[in-house]
Enzyme design. Structure first.
Site, PDB file in Angstrom:
ATOM      1  N   GLU A 328      -3.288   1.723  -8.355  1.00  9.02           N
ATOM      2  CA  GLU A 328      -3.013   0.556  -7.524  1.00  9.02           C
ATOM      3  C   GLU A 328      -2.199   0.931  -6.298  1.00  9.02           C
ATOM      4  O   GLU A 328      -1.249   1.704  -6.376  1.00  9.02           O
ATOM      5  CB  GLU A 328      -2.290  -0.524  -8.346  1.00  9.02           C
ATOM      6  N   CYS A 329      -2.626   0.426  -5.171  1.00  6.31           N
ATOM      7  CA  CYS A 329      -1.966   0.618  -3.871  1.00  6.31           C
ATOM      8  C   CYS A 329      -1.745   2.110  -3.605  1.00  6.31           C
ATOM      9  O   CYS A 329      -2.692   2.834  -3.346  1.00  6.31           O
ATOM     10  CB  CYS A 329      -0.668  -0.186  -3.809  1.00  6.31           C
ATOM     11  N   GLY A 330      -0.511   2.606  -3.671  1.00  6.86           N
ATOM     12  CA  GLY A 330      -0.269   4.015  -3.410  1.00  6.86           C
ATOM     13  C   GLY A 330      -1.060   4.926  -4.326  1.00  6.86           C
ATOM     14  O   GLY A 330      -1.507   5.999  -3.919  1.00  6.86           O
ATOM     15  N   SER A 421      -7.422  -0.477  -6.636  1.00  7.50           N
ATOM     16  CA  SER A 421      -7.338  -1.519  -5.609  1.00  7.50           C
ATOM     17  C   SER A 421      -5.957  -1.473  -4.980  1.00  7.50           C
ATOM     18  O   SER A 421      -5.071  -0.748  -5.435  1.00  7.50           O
ATOM     19  CB  SER A 421      -7.594  -2.915  -6.208  1.00  7.50           C
TER      20      SER A 421
END
Length: 428
Positions: A328-330, A421
Site C-alpha cells: 500500500e502506498c509506499g 494500491s
C-alpha cells in the site's frame, strides 16, 4: 477509577497533538500506564503518542470500522492502562459527512468526556459565544472543560477564565504563546521526527499552566460497562475472516521512513509477524503466508532501496512464484519499476510495470477515505500522498469510491497474488 478522556478542538491547528502528547508524557512520568488513541486514520500522530507512552497508539475510526469494533478496540487496548487518552482529529464535529466519522462520534460511541484545546490568540469574551455553541450543539456528549492555547498575557488569561465562569465550564489552564508549543511543519504535510518529541520545555509549560492532574478525575459515562464487556472481544472487522488472519505468518517491511505507516491493530491481528528493513536487509520469504509492504516515504531513501539489490530480487522472485503480497502506498511504489525524484531515477522491484514520480513539479495531493469491493469483500481505508504514476494511471481491477460514494480515480492493481494500491487499508 481509570482516567479516560478525549482531547479535541474547534478546528485544526489549535494544538491538539502538542497538548495531547504533553499530557501523555506527564502522566507517564508519574508512573501511569498510558494507553494512547487517535481518532481517524492518521498514522503520524500515533508515532508521537508511542514515543512518549512507550506503547503503541491505536486508531479509532467509524468509517473504516463499526462502532462496536471501536468499542472493542478501546476496551481491549485500554484494559491494563491507568489512563486512556484519545487525541481527536480536525475540529470536534468535522467528519467525512457532517459529523459522521468525527471526534464527536468517537466521544459519543465511547461516552468519553471531551476537553477542548482552543486557540485563543485573537479573541477574549467572544470565546463565550464560540464555547456556548460547542457545549449546546449536541446534548449526547459532555464537554468537560477547556485548555486555552496561545494566550497573550495574564490579563488575557483572566478574561478567558471569566468566560468559563459565566458558562459554568471548567478551565483547565491557559498556555502562553511559546515556540515549544508550535508543531514543526512536516514533510508533505505528514512527516514525523522523533527529535524533541518529549521536549522538556513543552512539559514544563504544560505542568506550569495546565491543571493536568485534575484531568485524572475524568472517566467514561454511560457505556463504560459496554466497553468493559467488549474488552476481550475480537478486533476483527465485519466482512473479513478474523480466524484466517490469526493463522497468517506475515513478513512485514519496516523502517523509520520508507515503510512505517501501518495500523497497530492490523499487525496485532496476525498470528505471527517478523520484520525486515528493505534498505539493508534481505527477508526470508520461505514459510510465510503473506509479505506486507506498508506505506511510508521510499522516495526519501530511494538510493538505499536501489542499492539493496538482493532484497529487490528476492521480492520479485517471490511475487513471480505466486507469493501473496499486500502493498500500500509506499509499499506499492517499491514494487513498481522505478521512482523518479528531483535527484534522479531509482530502480525498484519491478513487480509492477509502472514508474512513480516524486518530483516536486509532479506532486499533487490525493486525500480521503476509500472503499472498494474485490472478490466478495469490501475493503476500506485512507489515502494521503503527493506522488503519482508517471503518465496515464494504470487500469484498476476494482472501482474505488470515497466516503460519499463518489468514484475516485485511484487504481487497485493485481499481479498474480499481489494486491497493491495507494490506499492504506484497514483490513487485509
Amino acid at each position: 477509577m481509570k482516567c479516560q478522556f478525549l482531547i479535541a478542538a474547534p478546528f485544526s491547528g489549535s494544538g491538539k497533538t502538542t497538548v495531547a502528547r504533553g499530557l501523555m508524557a506527564l502522566f507517564a512520568q508519574q508512573g501511569c500506564r498510558v494507553q494512547p488513541f487517535k481518532c481517524g486514520p492518521d498514522y503520524i500522530d500515533t508515532k508521537f503518542h508511542a514515543a512518549v507512552c512507550g506503547r503503541p497508539s491505536v486508531n479509532l475510526d467509524t468509517f473504516m470500522a463499526s462502532p462496536a469494533h471501536v468499542q472493542a478496540l478501546f476496551g481491549r487496548y485500554g484494559a491494563d492502562a491507568d489512563a486512556c487518552v484519545v487525541e481527536g482529529m480536525m475540529g470536534l464535529f468535522d467528519g467525512y459527512d457532517r459529523e459522521r466519522g468525527s471526534s464527536y462520534e468517537i466521544a459519543r460511541v465511547l461516552a468519553l468526556p471531551v476537553v477542548l484545546v482552543v486557540d485563543a490568540r485573537s479573541a477574549a469574551y467572544s470565546m463565550a459565544a464560540l464555547l456556548s455553541g460547542f457545549i449546546r450543539f449536541r446534548d449526547d456528549i459532555c464537554i468537560a472543560g477547556v485548555i486555552f492555547n496561545k494566550v497573550g498575557s495574564e490579563r488575557h488569561c483572566r478574561m478567558l477564565r471569566q468566560v468559563c465562569n459565566d458558562l459554568h465550564l471548567t478551565c483547565y489552564g491557559c498556555l502562553p504563546k511559546h515556540a515549544a508549543l508550535e508543531q514543526e511543519s512536516r514533510y508533505l504535510g505528514l512527516d514525523y521526527s522523533g527529535e524533541n518529541v518529549g521536549c522538556a520545555e513543552l512539559l514544563r509549560l504544560i505542568d506550569t499552566h495546565v491543571r493536568w492532574r485534575d484531568l485524572a478525575r475524568l472517566s467514561v459515562g454511560g457505556v463504560s460497562a459496554a466497553v468493559s464487556a467488549l474488552a476481550g472481544a475480537s478486533s476483527g472487522t465485519p466482512g473479513h475472516d478474523a480466524c484466517e488472519r490469526e493463522r497468517l505468518r506475515v513478513c512485514c517491511a519496516r523502517s523509520a521512513d520508507s515503510f512505517s505507516f501501518f495500523y497497530q491493530e492490523v499487525l496485532d491481528g496476525f498470528g505471527q509477524v517478523c520484520f525486515f528493513n528493505p534498505e539493508h536487509e534481505v527477508p526470508r520469504l520461505d514459510g510465510i503466508d503473506l509479505l506486507y509492504l506498508p506505506g511510508g516515504y521510499p522516495e526519501k531513501h530511494a538510493a538505499a532501496l536501489t542499492n539493496n539489490e538482493a532484497c529487490r530480487q528476492a521480492i520479485r522472485r517471490y511475487a513471480d512464484a505466486g507469493g501473496r503480497i499486500h502493498a500500500e502506498c509506499g509499499g506499492m511504489m517499491y514494487l513498481c519499476q522505478s521512482i523518479l525524484t528531483d535527484g534522479g531515477e531509482y530502480e525498484m522491484c519491478g513487480v509492477l510495470p509502472y514508474k512513480i514520480t516524486a518530483r516536486r513539479s509532479d506532486r499533487r495531493l490525493s486525500l480521503g477515505y476509500r472503499r472498494f469491493q474485490l472478490d466478495g469483500k469490501e475493503y476500506r481505508g485512507h489515502e494521503f500522498h503527493y506522488t503519482q504514476f508517471l503518465g496515464a494511471p494504470p487500469a484498476s481491477v476494482a472501482t474505488v469510491y470515497n466516503a460519499r460514494g463518489e468514484e475516485v480515480a485511484s487504481p487497485v492493481l493485481r499481479y498474480k497474488n499481489v494486491l497493491a494500491s495507494y490506499t492504506h487499508l484497514y483490513q487485509l
